[in-house]
Scaffold this motif. Structure first.
Motif, PDB file in Angstrom:
ATOM      1  N   UNK A 163       0.841  -1.197   0.000  1.00  0.00           N
ATOM      2  CA  UNK A 163       0.000   0.000   0.000  1.00  0.00           C
ATOM      3  C   UNK A 163       0.875   1.246   0.000  1.00  0.00           C
ATOM      4  N   UNK A 164       0.413   2.285  -0.689  1.00  0.00           N
ATOM      5  CA  UNK A 164       0.978   3.622  -0.521  1.00  0.00           C
ATOM      6  C   UNK A 164      -0.033   4.387   0.316  1.00  0.00           C
ATOM      7  N   UNK A 165       0.387   4.834   1.493  1.00  0.00           N
ATOM      8  CA  UNK A 165      -0.540   5.551   2.373  1.00  0.00           C
ATOM      9  C   UNK A 165      -0.352   7.049   2.152  1.00  0.00           C
ATOM     10  N   UNK A 166      -1.358   7.660   1.541  1.00  0.00           N
ATOM     11  CA  UNK A 166      -1.297   9.086   1.237  1.00  0.00           C
ATOM     12  C   UNK A 166      -2.062   9.839   2.333  1.00  0.00           C
ATOM     13  N   UNK A 167      -1.427  10.812   2.978  1.00  0.00           N
ATOM     14  CA  UNK A 167      -2.152  11.574   4.015  1.00  0.00           C
ATOM     15  C   UNK A 167      -3.369  12.269   3.390  1.00  0.00           C
ATOM     16  N   UNK A 168      -4.512  12.146   4.026  1.00  0.00           N
ATOM     17  CA  UNK A 168      -5.728  12.738   3.456  1.00  0.00           C
ATOM     18  C   UNK A 168      -5.616  14.245   3.230  1.00  0.00           C
ATOM     19  N   UNK A 169      -4.978  14.989   4.176  1.00  0.00           N
ATOM     20  CA  UNK A 169      -4.891  16.448   3.944  1.00  0.00           C
ATOM     21  C   UNK A 169      -4.165  16.790   2.634  1.00  0.00           C
ATOM     22  N   UNK A 170      -3.130  16.011   2.287  1.00  0.00           N
ATOM     23  CA  UNK A 170      -2.387  16.286   1.048  1.00  0.00           C
ATOM     24  C   UNK A 170      -3.279  16.082  -0.172  1.00  0.00           C
ATOM     25  N   UNK A 171      -4.073  15.013  -0.117  1.00  0.00           N
ATOM     26  CA  UNK A 171      -4.974  14.714  -1.226  1.00  0.00           C
ATOM     27  C   UNK A 171      -6.072  15.778  -1.317  1.00  0.00           C
ATOM     28  N   UNK A 172      -6.543  16.186  -0.140  1.00  0.00           N
ATOM     29  CA  UNK A 172      -7.592  17.197  -0.048  1.00  0.00           C
ATOM     30  C   UNK A 172      -7.118  18.533  -0.646  1.00  0.00           C
ATOM     31  N   UNK A 173      -5.902  18.921  -0.290  1.00  0.00           N
ATOM     32  CA  UNK A 173      -5.356  20.187  -0.805  1.00  0.00           C
ATOM     33  C   UNK A 173      -5.232  20.143  -2.327  1.00  0.00           C
ATOM     34  N   UNK A 174      -4.773  18.997  -2.823  1.00  0.00           N
ATOM     35  CA  UNK A 174      -4.604  18.842  -4.266  1.00  0.00           C
ATOM     36  C   UNK A 174      -5.960  18.925  -4.974  1.00  0.00           C
ATOM     37  N   UNK A 175      -6.961  18.263  -4.399  1.00  0.00           N
ATOM     38  CA  UNK A 175      -8.303  18.268  -4.999  1.00  0.00           C
ATOM     39  C   UNK A 175      -8.892  19.676  -4.991  1.00  0.00           C
ATOM     40  N   UNK A 176      -8.587  20.442  -3.925  1.00  0.00           N
ATOM     41  CA  UNK A 176      -9.126  21.800  -3.850  1.00  0.00           C
ATOM     42  C   UNK A 176      -8.420  22.728  -4.829  1.00  0.00           C
ATOM     43  N   UNK A 177      -7.123  22.507  -5.005  1.00  0.00           N
ATOM     44  CA  UNK A 177      -6.345  23.379  -5.883  1.00  0.00           C
ATOM     45  C   UNK A 177      -6.585  23.056  -7.362  1.00  0.00           C
ATOM     46  N   UNK A 178      -6.886  21.812  -7.680  1.00  0.00           N
ATOM     47  CA  UNK A 178      -6.980  21.408  -9.080  1.00  0.00           C
ATOM     48  C   UNK A 178      -8.291  20.684  -9.364  1.00  0.00           C
ATOM     49  N   UNK A 179      -9.254  21.422  -9.921  1.00  0.00           N
ATOM     50  CA  UNK A 179     -10.593  20.861 -10.165  1.00  0.00           C
ATOM     51  C   UNK A 179     -10.573  19.579 -11.006  1.00  0.00           C
ATOM     52  N   UNK A 180      -9.601  19.482 -11.936  1.00  0.00           N
ATOM     53  CA  UNK A 180      -9.595  18.286 -12.782  1.00  0.00           C
ATOM     54  C   UNK A 180      -9.190  17.050 -11.969  1.00  0.00           C
ATOM     55  N   UNK A 181      -8.401  17.250 -10.915  1.00  0.00           N
ATOM     56  CA  UNK A 181      -8.063  16.119 -10.046  1.00  0.00           C
ATOM     57  C   UNK A 181      -9.259  15.772  -9.163  1.00  0.00           C
ATOM     58  N   UNK A 182      -9.961  16.803  -8.700  1.00  0.00           N
ATOM     59  CA  UNK A 182     -11.196  16.543  -7.939  1.00  0.00           C
ATOM     60  C   UNK A 182     -12.169  15.734  -8.792  1.00  0.00           C
ATOM     61  N   UNK A 183     -12.198  16.078 -10.086  1.00  0.00           N
ATOM     62  CA  UNK A 183     -13.085  15.369 -11.004  1.00  0.00           C
ATOM     63  C   UNK A 183     -12.661  13.905 -11.167  1.00  0.00           C
ATOM     64  N   UNK A 184     -11.350  13.673 -11.258  1.00  0.00           N
ATOM     65  CA  UNK A 184     -10.847  12.296 -11.397  1.00  0.00           C
ATOM     66  C   UNK A 184     -11.219  11.463 -10.172  1.00  0.00           C
TER      67      UNK A 184
END
Lengths: 257, 83
Positions: A121-142
Motif C-alpha cells: 500500500x501507498x498511504x497518502x495523508x488525506x490532507x495532502x490529497x484534499x489540498x490537491x483536490x481543492x487546488x486542481x478541479x480536474x483532479x477533484x473530477x478524477x
C-alpha cells in the motif's frame, strides 16, 4: 492481528518515491483524462509504503481515516457483516485502486476492508490529497469519477446477486475481473489467475461454497475457466461473457476517450 | 474442522470432490438444506424430472451423514404427457 490502517497516524511521510504511484495514475487515466501537470501533481503526492500480509485489516467500520491507502500490488475487498456473523463482500479492489477516496468527503468509515492477498500500500495523508483536490478541479473530477465508477460496479453487483442465477452470476463476476485486470495491466491474455478461494467467492456471490464449487465445475466444462489444484484461472473471456450475458458499459471505459 | 462432501442427484449425479469444512454434522445438515434451496431457487425445473432432487452429505471417511430429498407430487399424472 495488528491495528487496521484506518487507525494509523503518520509521522514521517516521505516525498515522491520514483514511480511507485505509476499504477495509481494509470488507473485514473483509464477513467478520465488528466493534463500532464495534473499527472505530475498526482505522482508527487507524499506517501508511506506499507506491506501487509493476507487478511490484514485495512479499514475498520466506525473509524475516522487519516490516510488514503492506494493498492500498489495485491488484492483487497470491502465487506459488511450481519448480526449473525454472515459476511458479504461488497467490492473487490485490484492493483492501482485507491481504497478510501470516500474519507475525503465523509467523516466515518461505513464498512470493513481486508487484504485478500499480501498487499503493498501507498498511504497518502488525506490532507495532502484534499489540498490537491481543492487546488486542481480536474483532479477533484478524477476522484469523483473513480467514486462514481465504483458505485456503478456496486449497482451491477446488486443485480448480479439479486437477480442472476448461479451460473451467470459467477461468470459475470469472473468476466468483470478479467476486464478490470486487462485494463490496468494493459494486456489482452484471457488467462488470469483469480486469487480468490471458493469460500470467498461464496461471500462475494451470496451462494453457498458447495454451490460455487458445482457452478465452477460447469463453467470449467464449458472451457471458460480452468482449475489447477486449488488455483483458479480464467481461460476464455468470450465464453464467460456469453454465459453471463456480459456488457461492459457499466465499467465506463469510454470515459477516458 | 472436518470436511463434508455434498453429492447431488436429479436424474444425473454430481459428485462433490472438493467439499467444505464445517463444524459438525448439524452444520453440514443445514448447509445441505441451504444448498438444495439455492439449487431450487436457480432452477425449479430441477425436480420436474421423475427422481426429484437428492442432496447427500458424506464425511471425510465416506460415511453417510444426511440426505435431503425434495419431490413434487402432481395431482393428475397423465396431464404432462397429454399436452
Amino acid at each position: 492481528m495488528s491495528e487496521p490502517i484506518s487507525r494509523m497516524t503518520m509521522h514521517n511521510v516521505g516525498g515522491a518515491d520514483g514511480g511507485r504511484l505509476d499504477i495509481f495514475l494509470r488507473k485514473l487515466l483509464g477513467q478520465c483524462r488528466l493534463s500532464t501537470i495534473d499527472q505530475q501533481h498526482l505522482l508527487a503526492l507524499p506517501f508511506q509504503l506499507r506491506d501487509l500480509p493476507a487478511q490484514a485489516s485495512i479499514l475498520h467500520e466506525g473509524d475516522s481515516a487519516r490516510v488514503c491507502p492506494i493498492l500498489l500490488s495485491g488484492f483487497a475487498y470491502r465487506y459488511k457483516i450481519a448480526a449473525d456473523g454472515g459476511r458479504q463482500i461488497v467490492s473487490l479492489r485490484i492493483p492501482g485502486d485507491p481504497l478510501d477516496f470516500q474519507s475525503l468527503y465523509l467523516q466515518t468509515i461505513d464498512h470493513h476492508m481486508q487484504a485478500l492477498t499480501p498487499v503493498s500500500l501507498a498511504l497518502v495523508p488525506l490532507p495532502a490529497l484534499e489540498q490537491l483536490a481543492e487546488a486542481r478541479p480536474s483532479i477533484a473530477r478524477a476522484i469523483l469519477v473513480d467514486i462514481l465508477i465504483e458505485a456503478s460496479i456496486g449497482r451491477e453487483w446488486q443485480l448480479n446477486i439479486g437477480r442472476r442465477h448461479a451460473l451467470p452470476r459467477l461468470a459475470h463476476f469472473l468476466c468483470e475481473f478479467v476486464y478490470r485486470m486487462q485494463l490496468i495491466f494493459a494486456h489482452s491474455s484471457d488467462e488470469i489467475e483469480v486469487p480468490i478461494t471458493q469460500e470467498q467467492l461464496a461471500d462475494i456471490l451470496g451462494l453457498t461454497p458447495v454451490h460455487v464449487n458445482r457452478t465452477l465445475k460447469t463453467i470449467e466444462q464449458a472451457g471458460a475457466v480452468v482449475r489447477k489444484g486449488r488455483r483458479l484461472y480464467t481461460r476464455d473471456v468470450a465464453a464467460l461473457a456469453q454465459l453471463a450475458d456480459f456488457t461492459p458499459l457499466y465499467l465506463h471505459r469510454d470515459n477516458a476517450n | 474442522m472436518p470436511r463434508y462432501f455434498f453429492h447431488t442427484s436429479d436424474g444425473s449425479c454430481d459428485r462433490d470432490d472438493v467439499g467444505v469444512e464445517l463444524a459438525d454434522p448439524a452444520a453440514a445438515r443445514r448447509e445441505a438444506i441451504r444448498y438444495g434451496g439455492s439449487l431450487l431457487h436457480d432452477n425449479p425445473d430441477i425436480i420436474a424430472a421423475t427422481n426429484g432432487l437428492r442432496v447427500e452429505v458424506v464425511d471425510e471417511q465416506g460415511q453417510f451423514c444426511t440426505a435431503v430429498l425434495i419431490h413434487a407430487v402432481d395431482a393428475e399424472r397423465g396431464t404432462r404427457d397429454a399436452d
